[in-house]
Structures are given as C-alpha cells and as structure tokens.
Design an enzyme around this catalytic site. Structure first.
Site, short mmCIF file in Angstrom:
data_model
loop_
_atom_site.label_atom_id
_atom_site.label_comp_id
_atom_site.label_asym_id
_atom_site.label_seq_id
_atom_site.Cartn_x
_atom_site.Cartn_y
_atom_site.Cartn_z
N GLU A 18 -0.02 -1.07 5.64
CA GLU A 18 1.04 -0.70 6.59
C GLU A 18 0.98 0.78 6.94
OE1 GLU A 18 5.03 0.79 7.88
OE2 GLU A 18 3.89 1.31 6.07
N ASP A 44 0.83 -1.20 0.00
CA ASP A 44 0.00 0.00 0.00
C ASP A 44 0.86 1.25 0.00
OD1 ASP A 44 0.83 -0.61 2.68
OD2 ASP A 44 -0.64 0.84 3.43
#
Length: 356
Positions: free
Chosen positions: A129, A75
């Site tokens: 994350e 991400d």
C-alpha cells in the site's frame, strides 16, 4: 522459525500489534508476514482463505444478508532505526505501529475471535500500500479476483486516532511548463528566461483560494500547492524551460475529470500535463452497516483529509470509511508509536459492532 502469532497473541490485540510490528515487512518484502498470517487463518474453521501473491483474503460464509469488509495493509515504509518494537509506559514504538499494523492487528484479532459475526465478513491483509499503485494488493486483487471484493460496506483500518474518517480526498499531480529562449547570460536580452516566466504560475498558486466542501456533515478542505520546481541549463545560460509540479487535493464532489478541468482553468495559457490522479470517495455513511458502526463508535465522523484505499471500494459502488487506532500525524515518522488504550478501544468497538 516458529510462528510468533500464537493463540495467546491472537487473543490480545496489543500483543498482536507488537508481534506484527516485529515481523519486518517493508514494501515488497511482505512474504514472511503474509506466511505467518496465512498459517493462522487457515487453522480457523469458520474462514475460507485465498492468497494472491502476498495478499490474503479470508471470509465467513454464514448466509448473512449483508457482507462487510475489514482491510489492513501489511507493509510499512522503510525502517528508520525504529525496529523492532519497544514498549514505553502505555505506548508501543516501532515502524508501522500507527500506519497501520495496529489497525491490521484489530482485523486479524476479530477474524480469529469472532467466529459468528452478525454480518458475513471478508478480511483483507494486503501488500504494497505504501508504494506505487501498480503494486497495491487491493489493486491486484481487483484485476485478478474482483469477486473477492464484493460487499455491502468496507472499513479500512487506516490510522484515524479512533474516530471515523469518512470517504477521502482525491489527488492529482500535474506539471505546469513555461518556455523561453536560450541565450548567454552575459547577453541575457537576447533570450527569454523560462524560470522568470514561472513567476506567474507561482503567483496564481499564492493567490489561490481553496474550497471547503461539506458533505454529510463532513468538511473536506481542498488544497493546491507547488511541490517541486525545476529548470536551468548551466550557470551561464538563460534557461528555455521550467517545470512546476503541483499537487491538487480535491473534495469528493469532484470527479477526476472535473479536477483536471479545474486545473486547466487555474493555469489557463500554460502547457499543463496530468501525471497522476486518483479519485475521491464520498463519505459512505448511509448504508445500514455504516450507520450501525457509527453507533458503535459513538462519535461524529470527520472527513478524511488524504487519499486511502476507500476510494477503490467507492469506485465499485461500495460505501467505505476509515477507522483505526493509530495517529495519522505519526505515520512514517521515526518516533512512530501507538497508544495501547486506543488499540483496546478499537477492538472493543469492532466487537460491539460485529458480535452477534
């Protein structure tokens, strides 16, 4: 849509970095990139692949004596007029280039091009994350499939500009509260100003002398800072409440409980509430795979000044460190970019370490 992760792209970590950057994957929108990665991993006969939500685990099972982990999150932070990628001389610009699709590209490149590594390897390509820990893919895997994390050593391919950053700092947030008594500001002597009372809290922060702690030749610099302050009722009211939010970054020789005790000592006499905490991680340089990886890098390690998911592995007793081609100073910036040479050097280092 055809999968952009073609065999030619997978064979070249630079092309692979651009291909991953060009799949938009802002946190909570990782399905497309996870689908693309899953398709290529599933075609690799030397890998066993499992998926939990948008986190992928792929592993070799070659009967090696030790197992290592290579992990990268898929991400990014929100786009900021920096998508898709663009090439300028020897730099790749784009959202997530440094943090951390260049590092994730290295893990995927190695997974697909080193079928017979000297250790068994578990690869993680994980979601979320960059946002609250409850969504973090490694956190979710630890709860649902803890056996996937079993290993002797782990590398998080976070941006370190090509050097080893060992362990990580712990982090703690707390709110320090002062109280007073409301009154009309025209008759302020009838009240007690809680914002004024916060001056002593700020003075303690101003006078605070942070520690520097050296562990395994890595020096961790602590820090305690105000990050937000709030108070006030109205433009004509003496406030009866003020809050100062502080962030404490602490060295790996302190557990979370020690860090809390330290904050309560610093702010003795005040109401203090811990609102968030994550443990630090020791350098983790003594495991045999770590020593061999350091030899492959060929440079002395430095302390990781920040928190990363190495702490999740450290909490399980698994030594872990950070290594990736991105520059951490460029993470989350509009002009985020990565140097092509750093990508190629990182791939070469991992090949030296893992190739049989």
């Amino acid at each position: 849509m055809a999968n952009p992760l073609t065999p030619d792209v997978l064979a070249d970590p630079v092309a692979l970095t651009r291909a991953l950057v060009d799949i938009e994957s802002v946190s909570r929108n990782e399905k497309e990139i996870a689908d693309c990665i899953e398709l290529v991993l599933a075609d690799a006969p030397h890998l066993t692949v499992h998926r939990h939500q948008n986190t992928l685990m792929a592993r070799t099972d070659l009967g090696r004596e030790q197992r290592v982990v290579l992990a990268g999150h898929i991400d990014t932070v929100p786009l900021n007029d920096n998508f898709p990628s663009r090439l300028v001389d020897d730099l790749i610009y784009g959202c997530g280039t440094a943090d951390m699709k260049a590092g994730t590209a290295l893990a995927l490149h190695i997974a697909m091009t080193v079928p017979d590594p000297r250790y068994d390897v578990t690869y993680f390509f994980y979601e979320a994350e960059e946002i609250d820990s409850e969504f973090n893919g490694l956190h979710l895997v630890a709860g649902a499939h803890p056996e996937w994390l079993t290993s002797d050593f782990a590398i998080l391919l976070e941006p370190t500009y090509g050097v080893v950053e060992a362990g990580c700092q712990g982090t703690m947030r707390a709110v320090v509260r002062t109280t007073g008594k409301r009154a009309h500001s025209a008759r302020s002597w009838r009240g007690v100003n809680a914002i004024h009372a916060a001056g002593e809290v700020l003075r303690r922060l101003q006078d605070y002398a942070p520690r520097s702690v050296t562990i395994d030749d890595c020096t961790y610099r602590e820090g305690l800072n105000a990050v937000r302050i709030g108070g006030g009722v109205a433009g004509n009211v003496i406030p009866d409440r003020c809050e100062v939010e502080v962030n404490y970054r602490f060295a790996p020789d302190r557990a979370v409980a020690d860090a809390e005790a330290h904050l309560r000592d610093v702010f003795a006499g005040y109401d203090l509430e811990i609102t968030d905490a994550a443990p630090a991680a020791l350098p983790g340089l003594t495991a045999a795979p770590a020593r061999e990886f350091l030899a492959a890098v060929g440079e002395r390690p430095a302390a990781k000044l920040g928190w990363t998911d190495v702490a999740r592995f450290a909490a399980l007793g698994i030594p872990a460190l950070n290594f990736g081609p991105g520059d951490p100073n460029l993470a989350h910036t509009q002009d985020e970019h990565v140097e092509i040479g750093r990508i190629r050097d990182g791939a070469a280092t991992l090949h030296r370490w893992l190739a049989s």
